[in-house]
Each structure stands twice: as C-alpha cells, then as structure tokens.
Enzyme design. Structure first.
Site, short mmCIF file in Angstrom:
data_model
loop_
_atom_site.label_atom_id
_atom_site.label_comp_id
_atom_site.label_asym_id
_atom_site.label_seq_id
_atom_site.Cartn_x
_atom_site.Cartn_y
_atom_site.Cartn_z
N LYS A 263 40.49 66.97 59.96
CA LYS A 263 39.22 67.29 59.30
C LYS A 263 38.78 68.84 59.80
O LYS A 263 38.94 69.17 60.94
CB LYS A 263 38.34 66.19 59.56
CG LYS A 263 38.74 65.04 58.97
CD LYS A 263 37.56 64.06 58.86
CE LYS A 263 37.59 62.58 58.37
NZ LYS A 263 37.96 62.89 56.85
N ARG A 337 42.82 53.26 54.35
CA ARG A 337 43.73 52.03 53.52
C ARG A 337 44.84 51.55 54.28
O ARG A 337 45.24 50.51 53.91
CB ARG A 337 44.07 53.17 52.21
CG ARG A 337 44.81 54.32 52.45
CD ARG A 337 44.91 55.38 51.11
NE ARG A 337 43.75 55.95 51.26
CZ ARG A 337 43.19 56.96 50.15
NH1 ARG A 337 44.24 57.17 49.14
NH2 ARG A 337 42.33 57.62 50.51
#
Ligand code: BES
Ligand code: MN
Ligand code: ZN
Length: 482
Positions: A263, A337
């Site tokens: 990020k 996920r």
C-alpha cells in the site's frame, strides 16, 4: 464504572449531576425557576444543546445538565443512545463522580433504557490505554439510569443494553491496540481469556495444525510475516440443544501493509484497524455467553499479519484453499478474502448451518457507502431480512448490496479455479463478496463489509475517535431473535 438502573424521583437523588433531556418547545417542570433562559432562547431544546446549571432550587444534585433532544417525534432509541453518550462525554472529566440520567415520560420504555445503557457505555470509553495519564484516572465512578418505575421488562432491557455495551467496549479495547502489541498470538491470548472467563470453550489452531488441515489460502497470506498466524474458535452451546448452528466469522489482519502489492505509505497507519471484524466477533461471544440465546453459536477468527517479508507470497502465486479450490493470488493486498474463505470452510466442516461474517474488506465499500452504513451481501434474501431486522434494533446502519453471477464472472481464472481480484477495480466491494460466495456455497450467509464503519477518524459527540465495535450488537441480536 458502575452502571445502575434505579427507580427514583431524579430531583431527590444525591448525585453529582442529573442529566435531563429537553425536546424543542418543551419546558421541564423541574426548571421552573429558569423561565428567563427559555424565553431568551438560551434553552431551546435543539439537538445536542448543552446547558449546565448549578444549585438548581428543588434539585438535590449539585449540577443539572440539560441536553437538547431536538424534535420530540425524532427522539427514537437510536437518538437517545447518542444523547446519553454525548451527555456522558460532555460532563466526564469535570470532576463529576456520579451521574444520573433521567428517562421519563415517553422515554421511559424498555427500548429507550436499553439504548441509554449502550449510549452511556459507548460514551465512557476512551482510546487512551497507552497514555501514561489516562482520562479514566479522574473517571466517573457510577452512572444511574433513572426511570419512574422499574418493571421486569425494563430491567431486562437494561441488562441487555449493559451486556452489549460492555462487550462492545471489550472489542474496542482489542481493536485499538497497535499492531506491534496486538499480534495474532496476542489476539488469541486475549480471546482465550475472554472466552474462559465466560465459560466458553476455545480452540486456537496454530500454523502446524492449519498446515495439516491444508488451509493454504490463509497460510499464503501469513508467510510474509514473522508473526505466526492463528485461527481462533470459540463455542457457545445453548442449554436446550438447537437444530441450527450460527457461525460468526471475523477478519483479523492485525496489520495490512498490502504485502508485496504494498500500500502507499500515506494513511497506512489506519491498517491497524484491519482486525475490527474479528474483534467484534470475539466481543459478541462475551455478550452471547451472558445473554444465552437459544441457538448454538461458534466464532471463527482467522488472524494474520500481512507483510512483505522475504518469504511473502507473490502476485501470480497459486494457493490451495482448505476447500480444495485453487486460487491465483493476483494481488496480495486482497488478503482478507483469502483468510476468510479458509475460516468459512472450517465453519462449514464444524456443522454451521448459517454464516455471517464481518470484515474491513474493501476500500470500494467506502466509496459506495461512505462512513455511514456498512454494506451487506447475501446468498439468501430471507436470512438477510432477519439480519437487517437485527441491525435495526441494534442501531447499526447497514445497506444491502447486489451480488449475482455477473460479479462472480469477473473472477474466472485461466491458471487456477478462481482469482482473488477481478479484472476491473469498479464494484470492488461486490467482486470481493462474490469471491467469498464461491466458497460459502448454499449455506445461508450474510457478509458485512465494515471497512467504512468500524472506525471513526474524528470523535463524535457521543463517541471517542477510534474503533466503534460494530457490528457486534447486530450479531448478538441476530442470535437472540433466533
Ligand atoms: N483492509 C483492506 C481494505 C481497505 C482498503 C479498507 C482501504 C480501507 C481502506 C483490504 O485488505 C484491501 O486492501 N483491499 C483492497 C482490495 C483490492 C486490492 C482489490 C482495496 O480495497 O483496495
Ligand atoms: Mn489488503
Ligand atoms: Zn485488509
């Protein structure tokens, strides 16, 4: 801080401060001596107007805090929850040791008492555990909710609000910890302590156990960090055995750097919050143990740190999930996920008939719904309706989002059974949910993407900045209404 429910005349209470709610156009009979403040407009009753009065004739308490409740017809339990929290935040720290909040007239009902208990506990909490001088050093010792008459219904509503409010604060205490101090192993210790104190059974799967089981999706995320991963499992069994078995799954990435798909550094500190779903699930189990819903509930909290270590997984790695499905990891930052699907499969293996999960899963849900509502996705509209009904009585805002084959379509993969991100970033919250759905199968399931709602970056009148504890109350009410 001790929270009590008492039946009394608030004017006669020996307490440091009495809180009265005044709606627009109203005139509290206790404040007859202050007609001039009403006439000059200083007291108007508008929402969140605070008037602090000292030595009010006829009132035993040293202080009266008059709180504007706004328009009477808008004063529902959710509003009273916020007002109670705001009142507490307004006077705590002023050297007040005891507070009494009066709920009378149309506010005396059970739903209002429950909401006030939650609001008070919400407002008392501070994110200051690591400050050497804590606000709680000069803290309020007791807060009473004062009603004209304590019926059995009101008293159990109060208990429920208190249990849920305390559990929310436990979950906020966990969520606020920085990632150097709250690693997956530390989270497991804290979960174990909470569960054992409530007499719930706990099982912590370590890396070896998860390797044996074949939880390759979760382990792939964990391998970039020196911190070992865990899967926390907490079980509640009702006294009368239930046919159904609810599984609560909560994402607990103790820090999300993104991994090799790293990020940007700006704002990365926020990613300590990436375990808020797991913290809510752990806190929910404390409340469930105390409130004894009629359905079996098991919590599953997969916890990892997502780091770009030298053994980190790479974009294009293919991992085999616990379900047997292979996944091409095209973006290591879509890690939530990956850990969730191994937890979901484990929940199914343990016999869960219904699943709900909470996860700070996507930036895209923040684009869609902002910081106001959590996004809710389902494979079963009937179950989702029950879930949304539970969210309503919990004063937690949720909004249903679409989930159909056109989203799943975008996860089709050439090299593995499925890829972990869609080809396009548009609709990212929906394609993330679609990924989970492929692993859930037919089990009725609701997914809550709380990336925009689990944490507030600025304090509100009724809440300190930091973790909020959602969707804990909805999870608990879902189980209670079973
Ligand atoms: N924990 C983040 C979700 C997130 C991102 C919350 C930004 C708040 C702000 C999650 O693990 C993540 O990184 N999601 C990615 C998915 C993308 C790579 C498909 C995102 O939303 O950017
Ligand atoms: Mn991520
Ligand atoms: Zn994440």
């Amino acid at each position: 801080m001790e929270l009590k429910l008492v039946s009394a005349n608030p004017a006669l209470l020996e307490t440091d401060a009495v809180v009265l709610i005044e709606t627009e156009g109203g005139r509290r009979p206790e404040l007859a001596a202050y007609g001039h403040l009403y006439e000059s407009g200083e007291i108007s009753g508008k929402l969140l107007e605070f008037t602090l009065l000292h030595s009010v004739p006829g009132i035993s308490a040293h202080r009266v805090l008059l709180v504007g409740g706004g328009k009477a017809e808008k004063l529902d339990p959710a509003a009273v929850q916020r007002l109670a929290g705001a009142a507490v935040r307004h006077i705590k720290g002023k050297g007040v040791r005891s507070i009494a909040i009066s709920l009378d007239g149309s506010l005396g009902g059970a739903a209002f008492v429950e909401a006030a208990a939650r609001g008070i506990l919400g407002g008392i909490w501070e994110p200051d555990v690591h400050k050497t001088t804590r606000a709680s050093d000069k803290a309020v010792e007791s807060i009473s909710i004062v009603v004209p008459d304590v019926t059995a219904e009101i008293s159990s509503a109060f208990e429920k609000g208190k249990v849920i409010g305390e559990a929310i604060n436990v979950s906020r205490d966990i969520a606020v910890e920085p990632p150097n101090l709250l690693t997956p192993l530390v989270l497991a210790d804290r979960a174990r302590a909470i569960a054992e104190a409530e007499g719930l059974s706990v099982e912590i799967l370590d890396r070896d156990r998860m390797t044996q089981l074949g939880m390759g999706a979760l382990l792939g995320v964990a391998q970039g960090s020196d911190q070992p991963p865990v899967m926390i499992v907490i079980r509640y069994t009702p006294e009368v055995p239930s046919q159904d078995h609810l599984g609560l799954v909560g994402k607990a990435v103790t820090f999300d750097t993104g991994g090799i798909s790293i990020k940007p550094s700006e704002g990365m500190e926020k990613m300590k919050y990436d375990m808020c779903g797991g913290a809510a699930v752990i806190g929910a189990m404390q409340a469930i143990a105390r409130l004894q819903p009629p359905v079996a509930v098991t919590a599953f909290v997969p916890s990892v740190e997502n780091m770009p270590g030298s053994n980190a997984q790479r974009p294009s790695d293919i991992v085999k999930s616990y379900s047997g499905k292979t996944i091409e990891v095209l973006n290591t930052d879509a890690e939530g996920r990956l850990i969730l699907v191994d937890a979901i499969e484990y929940a199914k293996q343990l016999g869960c008939t219904h699943l709900v999960d909470a996860a700070t899963l996507t930036g895209a849900i923040v684009v869609a719904l902002g910081f106001v509502s959590s996004g809710v996705f389902t494979n079963n509209d009937g179950f989702q309706s029950k879930f949304l009904a539970a969210s309503k009585v919990s004063n937690e805002k949720m909004w249903p989002m679409p989930l159909d084959d056109d989203y799943s379509e975008q996860l089709k993969c050439v090299y593995a059974d499925i890829q972990n991100i869609a080809g396009s970033r548009w609709g990212g919250a929906c394609t993330a949910a679609a990924f989970l759905k492929e692993f859930v199968g037919d089990t009725p399931w609701v997914h809550v993407d709380c990336a925009g709602t689990a944490w507030i970056d600025d304090a509100k009148p009724h809440l300190a900045k930091g973790p909020v504890g959602i969707p804990l109350a909805t999870f608990v009410n879902l189980a209670l209404n079973w």
